[in-house]
Write an enzyme that holds these catalytic residues in place. Structure first.
Site, PDB file in Angstrom:
ATOM      1  CB  CYS A   1      -0.903   0.009   1.239  1.00  0.00           C
ATOM      2  SG  CYS A   1      -1.838  -1.519   1.470  1.00  0.00           S
ATOM      3  NE  ARG A  57      -6.673  -3.970   1.964  1.00  0.00           N
ATOM      4  CZ  ARG A  57      -7.581  -4.912   2.126  1.00  0.00           C
ATOM      5  NH1 ARG A  57      -8.846  -4.642   1.883  1.00  0.00           N
ATOM      6  NH2 ARG A  57      -7.243  -6.125   2.527  1.00  0.00           N
ATOM      7  CG  LEU A  58      -1.892  -4.190  -4.136  1.00  0.00           C
ATOM      8  CD1 LEU A  58      -2.755  -4.072  -5.389  1.00  0.00           C
ATOM      9  CD2 LEU A  58      -0.427  -4.307  -4.508  1.00  0.00           C
ATOM     10  CB  ALA A  59      -7.118  -5.901  -1.506  1.00  0.00           C
ATOM     11  CB  VAL A  60      -1.993  -8.692  -0.818  1.00  0.00           C
ATOM     12  CG1 VAL A  60      -1.209  -9.996  -0.855  1.00  0.00           C
ATOM     13  CG2 VAL A  60      -1.513  -7.757  -1.937  1.00  0.00           C
ATOM     14  CD  GLU A 120       1.445  -8.475   2.267  1.00  0.00           C
ATOM     15  OE1 GLU A 120       0.861  -8.971   3.258  1.00  0.00           O
ATOM     16  OE2 GLU A 120       0.841  -7.983   1.297  1.00  0.00           O
ATOM     17  CG  ASP A 134      -0.682  -8.337   6.929  1.00  0.00           C
ATOM     18  OD1 ASP A 134      -1.706  -7.901   6.392  1.00  0.00           O
ATOM     19  OD2 ASP A 134       0.468  -8.091   6.502  1.00  0.00           O
ATOM     20  CB  SER A 179      11.995 -10.073  -6.994  1.00  0.00           C
ATOM     21  OG  SER A 179      13.257  -9.577  -7.387  1.00  0.00           O
TER      22      SER A 179
END
Length: 612
Positions: A2, A50-53, A79, A102, A377
């Site tokens: 996020c 927010r990037l929802a993961v 995370e 989390d 990565s």
């Protein structure tokens, strides 16, 4: 993953500034395309994209815990890979959870342990906590500096954000860049706390910055420490293997599509093999993506950094693990598109990068994002395991400067385009020497270590505490500019600490680079990759790339009053655009690319240069 931002003002009333935190938050819409939020009180305003993961419906932010007596609010990016264990521990201590995210685990971790919550986290994170009980703000950053976080003191508080652009959106933050800012830009040594913009600072990795009515204080909760390594070689190899398997398993946890970035080198191939094994147990097939350039394999020419093209090895790995693979093939037109250059500059906020390697990374991530939201990565394996050629080159090891400055690479390209007066005022060589002395002074050595062991500890420390931060920042900005979360398993602090303290004789026990990693994970690799020598991220060899840069630079020369000429000697540019692009030195091409970056940066950011 996020974007976070906020403003603390102890003498103001931020409830009367409804648009301020919104403007700051909106600058990072690309970091969090799924939702936005704000939490505003008299002395504080927190913003979130927010990037929802994980826990897609339940992780809304900023997240608040309130009682009749006090409020604690969190805006969080990143995370925590051990959130399940922490949740169980906190439940046993009486905490009640409303979501599966989390984020809520980190919030309750703060309620239980205060600022020490950071010491309990395994992951990549940058977050801010406002606690009304003490009227204080905590800014916390992960140990390795994977997630960015900046702050700018004000007369009565602070502005902060995941990226400088969020802070610059507030009128209290000026857009001045002085000589110290430019030294950090051109020096390529990632000075702790440097942020280019005057008055702005980066939260150091492994640190907590506390803002209160008494001022601003920085406390370090993690540093790279020297310790005795007591395991024998077999135990060390086994431990590395166990750590790698555990790390990849943890970092595959997500409620969205995942993939691995595959280059055909040892590092990304190891992750691909381990991920394929884990996902097969769940009945899934691993996805892999690679970047390539049109005609690169057929016309490849070995250079000082690369002996072989990547494509054959990528095919070997994809076939070996049975991945669902996709190549992202780019040509010179893609790499020189001015709009793409501007997008990458906006993502990074700074005008000095790795030229076509930055643009291709952005375009790779953009393509990956159409199919996956999370990518693994291989970044930082070379720093951890001693993979760069500089680790194995006596002249570089004994150079008494930063290895990437002494070794042939795009990073040791000195800014020879600067006007003579500015170059003298900056004294980049002196700046680099001072930073080297400062960095080496931080290193702990053990009594009885050999001269070689001490030298290699210096090499490892400099790469892990300075160089890797350059690469991680590049990776974060390029990926988050398209809303892609890139995870870096080799940055797990348990692995970093263990391998850092492993003797160099073990790290190179078979006479090759990254001996431990090869021995610990070779069972998941095809033989071709297991035996391949180090090859860095690819760069185009197409002569049309340099020719197009020259043509674009000629357009700068038509307008004599362009602000870029405060940082570029006109005669240098006139000479460069007349060179034969087929014979242009790599260092000259890199600096030409950076001149075009500077021009676009002036257009996008309108900085005020203070050069005295």
């Amino acid at each position: 993953m996020c974007g976070i931002t906020g403003w603390v003002s102890y003498r103001g009333d931020l409830r009367a500034e409804p648009g301020a935190v919104t403007a700051m938050t909106d600058t990072m819409a690309c970091r969090g395309p799924d939702a936005d939020g704000a939490w505003v009180r008299r002395a504080v305003a927190l913003g979130h994209r927010r990037l929802a993961v994980i826990d897609l419906p339940g992780g809304t932010q900023p997240m608040e815990f309130s009682t009749p007596d006090y409020e604690v609010a969190l805006t969080y990016s990143g995370e925590a890979y051990n959130f399940a264990e922490l949740r169980a521990e906190l439940r046993a201590r009486g905490h009640v959870f409303r979501t599966d995210s989390d984020t809520e685990v980190v919030l309750h971790g703060y309620l239980e342990w205060g600022a020490a919550v950071a010491e309990h986290l395994n992951g990549m994170y940058a977050f801010a906590v406002w606690d009304s009980r003490s009227e204080s703000l905590l800014l916390v950053r992960d140990r390795m500096g994977i997630k960015p976080l900046y702050y700018h003191p004000t007369p009565d508080g602070v502005l902060f954000g995941s990226e400088p652009k969020a802070i610059l959106a507030n009128p209290l933050a000026g857009r001045a860049v002085d000589l110290d800012g430019l030294r950090g830009l051109f020096g390529w040594v990632k000075t702790p706390g440097w942020a280019l913009w005057r008055g702005m600072h980066e939260v150091p990795p492994g640190a907590v910055v506390t803002v209160s009515r008494n001022g601003i204080r920085t406390d370090v909760y993690w540093a790279l420490r020297t310790a005795e390594h007591t395991d024998d070689l077999d135990t060390t190899v086994a431990t590395v293997g166990e750590l790698m398997d555990d790390i990849v398993g943890r970092q595959l946890v997500a409620d969205v599509p995942r993939c691995v970035l595959l280059s055909g080198g040892l590092d990304s191939s190891v992750l691909t093999g381990l991920a394929a094994k884990r996902l097969a147990e769940q009945g899934e097939r691993v996805r892999t993506f690679a970047v390539d350039f049109a005609g690169q394999e057929e016309n490849f020419r070995p250079d000082v950094m690369r002996d072989t093209p990547d494509s054959p090895y990528i095919r070997d790995v994809a076939a070996h693990v049975g991945s669902a693979h996709r190549d992202i093939v780019l040509d010179a037109a893609d790499l020189t598109d001015p709009d793409v250059r501007r997008r990458m500059l906006t993502a990074r906020d700074i005008p000095v990068g790795l030229s076509d390697m930055d643009v291709s990374l952005h375009l790779l991530f953009k393509a990956v994002r159409t199919e996956s939201t999370v990518a693994l990565s291989g970044e930082s394996a070379d720093e951890v395991f001693g993979g760069y050629r500089s680790f194995h080159t006596d002249a570089v090891r004994n150079a008494r400067t930063f290895p990437w400055v002494a070794a042939p690479s795009p990073l040791n390209t000195k800014p020879d385009h600067l006007p003579a007066g500015l170059a003298a005022a900056l004294d980049i060589d002196g700046y680099i020497a001072d930073q080297y002395t400062s960095a080496v002074g931080e290193i702990e050595h053990r009594d009885g270590d050999s001269e070689l062991e001490r030298t290699m500890r210096v090499m490892s420390y400099l790469h892990l505490q300075r160089f890797v931060r350059l690469m991680l920042d590049r990776k974060d900005r390029a990926s988050m500019s398209v809303g892609l979360e890139v995870r870096v398993p080799f940055c797990d602090h348990r692995l970093v600490e263990y391998v850092y303290n492993t003797p160099w004789a073990m790290k190179s026990f078979d006479g090759r680079e990254k001996s431990l990693l090869r021995a610990a994970t070779g069972h998941v690799l095809p033989r071709s990759v297991l035996e391949r020598t180090k090859s860095p991220y690819p760069s185009t060899q197409d002569v049309r790339y340099a020719a197009t840069l020259q043509q674009q630079a000629k357009e700068l020369l038509i307008a004599p009053d362009r602000p870029v000429f405060a940082l570029v000697e006109r005669s240098w540019l006139e000479e460069t655009v007349q060179l034969d692009p087929r014979a242009m030195a790599p260092t000259r091409r890199t600096n030409l690319d950076r001149v075009l970056d500077f021009d676009a940066w002036f257009e996008l950011y309108r900085p005020e240069l203070i050069l005295d």
